[in-house]
Design a protein around this motif. Structure first.
Motif, short mmCIF file in Angstrom:
data_model
loop_
_atom_site.label_atom_id
_atom_site.label_comp_id
_atom_site.label_asym_id
_atom_site.label_seq_id
_atom_site.Cartn_x
_atom_site.Cartn_y
_atom_site.Cartn_z
N LEU A 72 0.85 -1.18 0.00
CA LEU A 72 0.00 0.00 0.00
C LEU A 72 0.89 1.24 0.00
N PRO A 73 0.61 2.19 -0.87
CA PRO A 73 1.41 3.42 -0.89
C PRO A 73 0.88 4.43 0.11
N THR A 74 1.67 5.45 0.37
CA THR A 74 1.16 6.59 1.12
C THR A 74 -0.06 7.14 0.39
N GLY A 75 -1.10 7.44 1.13
CA GLY A 75 -2.35 7.88 0.50
C GLY A 75 -3.29 6.76 0.17
N ALA A 76 -3.01 5.55 0.67
CA ALA A 76 -3.92 4.42 0.46
C ALA A 76 -5.28 4.72 1.08
N PRO A 77 -6.34 4.08 0.59
CA PRO A 77 -7.66 4.28 1.19
C PRO A 77 -7.65 3.90 2.67
N ASP A 78 -8.61 4.44 3.39
CA ASP A 78 -8.70 4.13 4.81
C ASP A 78 -8.95 2.65 5.05
N PHE A 79 -9.58 1.98 4.08
CA PHE A 79 -9.85 0.55 4.21
C PHE A 79 -9.52 -0.17 2.93
N VAL A 80 -8.89 -1.30 3.07
CA VAL A 80 -8.50 -2.15 1.96
C VAL A 80 -9.14 -3.51 2.19
N TYR A 81 -9.99 -3.95 1.26
CA TYR A 81 -10.76 -5.18 1.43
C TYR A 81 -10.14 -6.30 0.62
N GLY A 110 5.35 6.26 11.00
CA GLY A 110 5.70 4.95 10.49
C GLY A 110 4.46 4.13 10.20
N ASN A 111 4.66 2.92 9.74
CA ASN A 111 3.53 2.07 9.35
C ASN A 111 2.73 1.60 10.55
N SER A 112 1.43 1.68 10.43
CA SER A 112 0.51 1.13 11.41
C SER A 112 -0.73 0.66 10.65
N CYS A 113 -1.14 -0.57 10.88
CA CYS A 113 -2.23 -1.14 10.09
C CYS A 113 -3.12 -2.00 10.97
N ASP A 114 -4.41 -1.70 10.96
CA ASP A 114 -5.40 -2.45 11.73
C ASP A 114 -5.99 -3.57 10.89
N ILE A 115 -6.80 -4.42 11.55
CA ILE A 115 -7.39 -5.56 10.84
C ILE A 115 -8.75 -5.91 11.42
N GLY A 116 -9.60 -6.45 10.55
CA GLY A 116 -10.90 -6.98 10.94
C GLY A 116 -11.42 -7.86 9.83
N ILE A 117 -12.70 -8.24 9.90
CA ILE A 117 -13.24 -9.16 8.90
C ILE A 117 -14.74 -8.97 8.75
N PHE A 118 -15.22 -9.16 7.52
CA PHE A 118 -16.64 -9.16 7.19
C PHE A 118 -16.96 -10.48 6.50
N ASP A 119 -18.16 -11.01 6.76
CA ASP A 119 -18.51 -12.30 6.19
C ASP A 119 -19.20 -12.16 4.84
N GLN A 120 -19.82 -13.23 4.39
CA GLN A 120 -20.37 -13.29 3.03
C GLN A 120 -21.53 -12.33 2.82
N PRO A 168 -5.06 0.79 7.06
CA PRO A 168 -3.73 1.42 7.11
C PRO A 168 -3.82 2.89 7.50
N TYR A 169 -3.93 3.17 8.80
CA TYR A 169 -4.14 4.56 9.17
C TYR A 169 -2.86 5.37 9.22
N GLN A 170 -1.70 4.72 9.13
CA GLN A 170 -0.44 5.43 8.92
C GLN A 170 0.40 4.60 7.95
N VAL A 171 0.91 5.25 6.90
CA VAL A 171 1.74 4.58 5.92
C VAL A 171 3.03 5.37 5.75
N ALA A 172 4.16 4.70 5.92
CA ALA A 172 5.47 5.34 5.79
C ALA A 172 5.71 5.78 4.35
N PRO A 173 6.62 6.72 4.13
CA PRO A 173 6.92 7.14 2.75
C PRO A 173 7.32 5.98 1.84
N GLN A 174 7.92 4.93 2.41
CA GLN A 174 8.35 3.77 1.61
C GLN A 174 7.18 2.88 1.24
N GLY A 175 5.99 3.13 1.79
CA GLY A 175 4.87 2.25 1.58
C GLY A 175 4.75 1.22 2.70
#
Length: 537
Positions: A72-81, A110-120, A168-175
């Motif tokens: 994910l690059p800097t500026g990625a969406p708030d949520f990636v599914y 620096g990089n910080s990324c949360d996680i969760g899940i949605f079902d069918q 990904p609520y924080q993304v480093a310049p390197q991605g």
């Protein structure tokens, strides 16, 4: 909020054993790592191939492991599914993840990324597909019909397209390079999980003052305490009720039933952590989930505020001046029912919150609008953060969910540092009397006598404030014994009157600063009342 009260909220390392509630960072950091917010937009940045087709029904398949990777690059969406095809016959879905943490220059996130899940059932905002969230608190989780990792909802693992969601609520310049491993375990589903929700009422004292903490966390989000430990701590703090407010999940609701009792009302709730501030949904129906995936610009907050009110609950912006990423309140107050002006140990941001609340109070009364009640809560996550410091003391008709929420909504409440602080506050005039949160209607020049009685604050300062500011103060007895402060005004001079009780400054000088530094004029808050409003007959 908690020691270290103003440490920088750097992304916390994930616990090595996510099931161990002791492997958790401090609460100030957790306010940040619990974030999971923003526009609910799908992304094409990471589109892993779905799992293989379902196995032959005559075979007994082994566990199936799917690895999803991407950058994910800097500026990625708030949520990636990330879609995962779940075939029939899956007994349990287990997920683990990791991401790189490259070195960044000083002052650069620096990089910080949360996680969760949605079902069918899908990822629609406010839809039915939510199955759990752990923010950055855990590196793995699992879900089955019988059980789930705290923060996640037990239930059927039905076939269809599930989505692991990254935040990904924080993304480093390197991605940010991530790797997600999904394990599908096959077999009979096992017995269905049976939630045990708390009762709607406890044994009260009729119309009386009840003490309660409305902002608490457990291992179901980013706290160290088990629900049983929170309930025990509430009883030890002399509380009559608590509200469960784990971040972005309702998973703890079904655990509270056996822990409530005649002596303790437990009310379901949630802390909704968005990229533009946090808010408390207090008094939800058991099992009700409130979505958090939006920003102020999306215009979705009023929709979810209405959802909470339909269940009889309250919408309360939390720690609105908390000075860290995504914590400051940006949604405005027109859809709020109250505001949390005191969060944990007294800090500069609480001082700002009270000042803003007081200004809004004056404006509301001037414009003939309803005013917004103040609340105070501990936001306690783990030891040694004390449960119930501060808390709300609410005048309610009974110790029940509806009655407590009605008292808070009406502002019939005051905020206390602990159960050791006792307070009474009233105004009388023209043969009438009003208490906290009530209105006194009198002729313009009729004398109004204000009386405040306080105990449990040795050497403190009692302050009486109106829309003009502070108009009276007195020093309280050094031994903390009950003391009564009296003052007279009129409705032509004061649109409202409220009380504050402050601790002395650390060097022992009353009313001259506090533990945050010598530059503030008052010591830490020990008690704060909602106003008595004065109206012209």
């Amino acid at each position: 909020m908690d020691p270290p009260a103003h440490a920088a909220r750097r992304p916390a390392p994930m616990p090595t054993d996510p099931s161990d509630p002791s492997a958790v960072p401090g609460r100030r950091t957790l306010l940040r790592t619990g974030l999971a917010t923003g526009a609910a937009a799908a992304t094409g940045l990471a589109s892993p191939a779905p799992a293989a087709a379902a196995p032959s029904p005559t075979a007994t398949p082994a566990d199936r492991v799917i690895t999803l990777t991407g950058e994910l690059p800097t500026g990625a969406p708030d949520f990636v599914y990330l879609p995962v095809e779940v075939p029939r016959g899956v007994r349990e879905i287990a997920v683990s993840y990791g991401y790189d943490r490259p070195a960044v220059p000083a002052g650069t996130p620096g990089n910080s990324c949360d996680i969760g899940i949605f079902d069918q059932r899908g990822t629609d905002l406010g839809g039915r597909g939510f199955r759990g969230w752990s923010g950055g608190f855990r590196s793995s989780f699992s879900i089955s019909a019988t059980a789930a990792t705290p923060g996640y909802l037990p239930g059927p693992v039905d076939p269809g397209t599930w989505h692991v969601v990254l935040g990904p609520y924080q993304v480093a310049p390197q991605g940010l390079t991530y790797s997600v491993q999904v394990t599908l375990r096959f077999g009979a589903p096992g017995p269905a999980f049976a939630p045990h929700y708390p009762a709607e009422r406890a044994r009260g004292r009729g119309r009386a003052w009840y003490r309660g903490d409305c902002h608490l966390h457990t291992v179901h989000s980013d706290g160290r305490r088990l629900p049983a430990e929170v309930a025990a701590g509430a009883r030890a703090a002399g509380l009559d009720f608590i509200v469960s407010t784990d971040h972005n999940t309702s998973s703890s609701h079904g655990a509270w039933g056996p822990l409530a009792g005649d002596d303790l009302l437990i009310v379901p709730g949630e802390e909704i952590t968005t990229r533009n501030g946090h808010w408390l949904a207090l008094g939800l129906d058991p099992g009700q989930f409130v979505d958090w995936r939006y920003r102020s610009r999306d215009g979705q907050f009023p929709r979810f505020a209405r959802q909470v009110r339909r269940s009889g609950g309250l919408v309360v912006p939390a720690h609105p001046y908390c000075p860290y990423v995504a914590c400051q309140w940006k949604f405005g107050y027109q859809d709020a029912d109250a505001v949390e002006v005191w969060n944990g140990p007294w800090t500069y941001d609480d001082e700002s919150a009270v000042d803003t609340w007081d200004a809004q109070l004056a404006a509301a009364l001037r414009e003939g609008r309803d005013w917004l009640p103040a609340m105070g809560n501990s936001d306690a996550h783990s030891d040694p953060q004390p449960i119930g410091s501060p808390h709300n003391v609410v005048l309610a008709d009974d110790l029940s969910r509806p009655a407590i929420l009605d008292g808070l909504r009406a502002g019939r409440s005051w905020l206390a540092e602990s159960a050791a602080v006792q307070l009474e506050f009233a105004a009388t005039g023209h043969g009438r009397r009003a208490g906290i949160g009530e209105r006194l209607t009198v002729p313009a020049d009729a004398p109004v006598d204000v009386e405040l009685t306080v105990s449990g604050v040795p050497g403190g300062t009692a302050r009486l404030l109106t829309d003009e500011g502070q108009l009276h103060q007195e020093t309280l007895p050094a031994d903390g014994a009950p003391a009564t402060v009296r003052w007279r005004t009129t409705a032509s001079l004061a649109g409202y009157v409220r009380a504050e009780v402050r601790r002395p400054r650390p060097d022992g000088t009353p009313g001259k600063g506090n533990s945050m530094g010598p530059d503030l004029p008052w010591g830490p808050m020990a008690a704060l009342t909602n106003p008595i409003t004065l109206h012209l007959a």
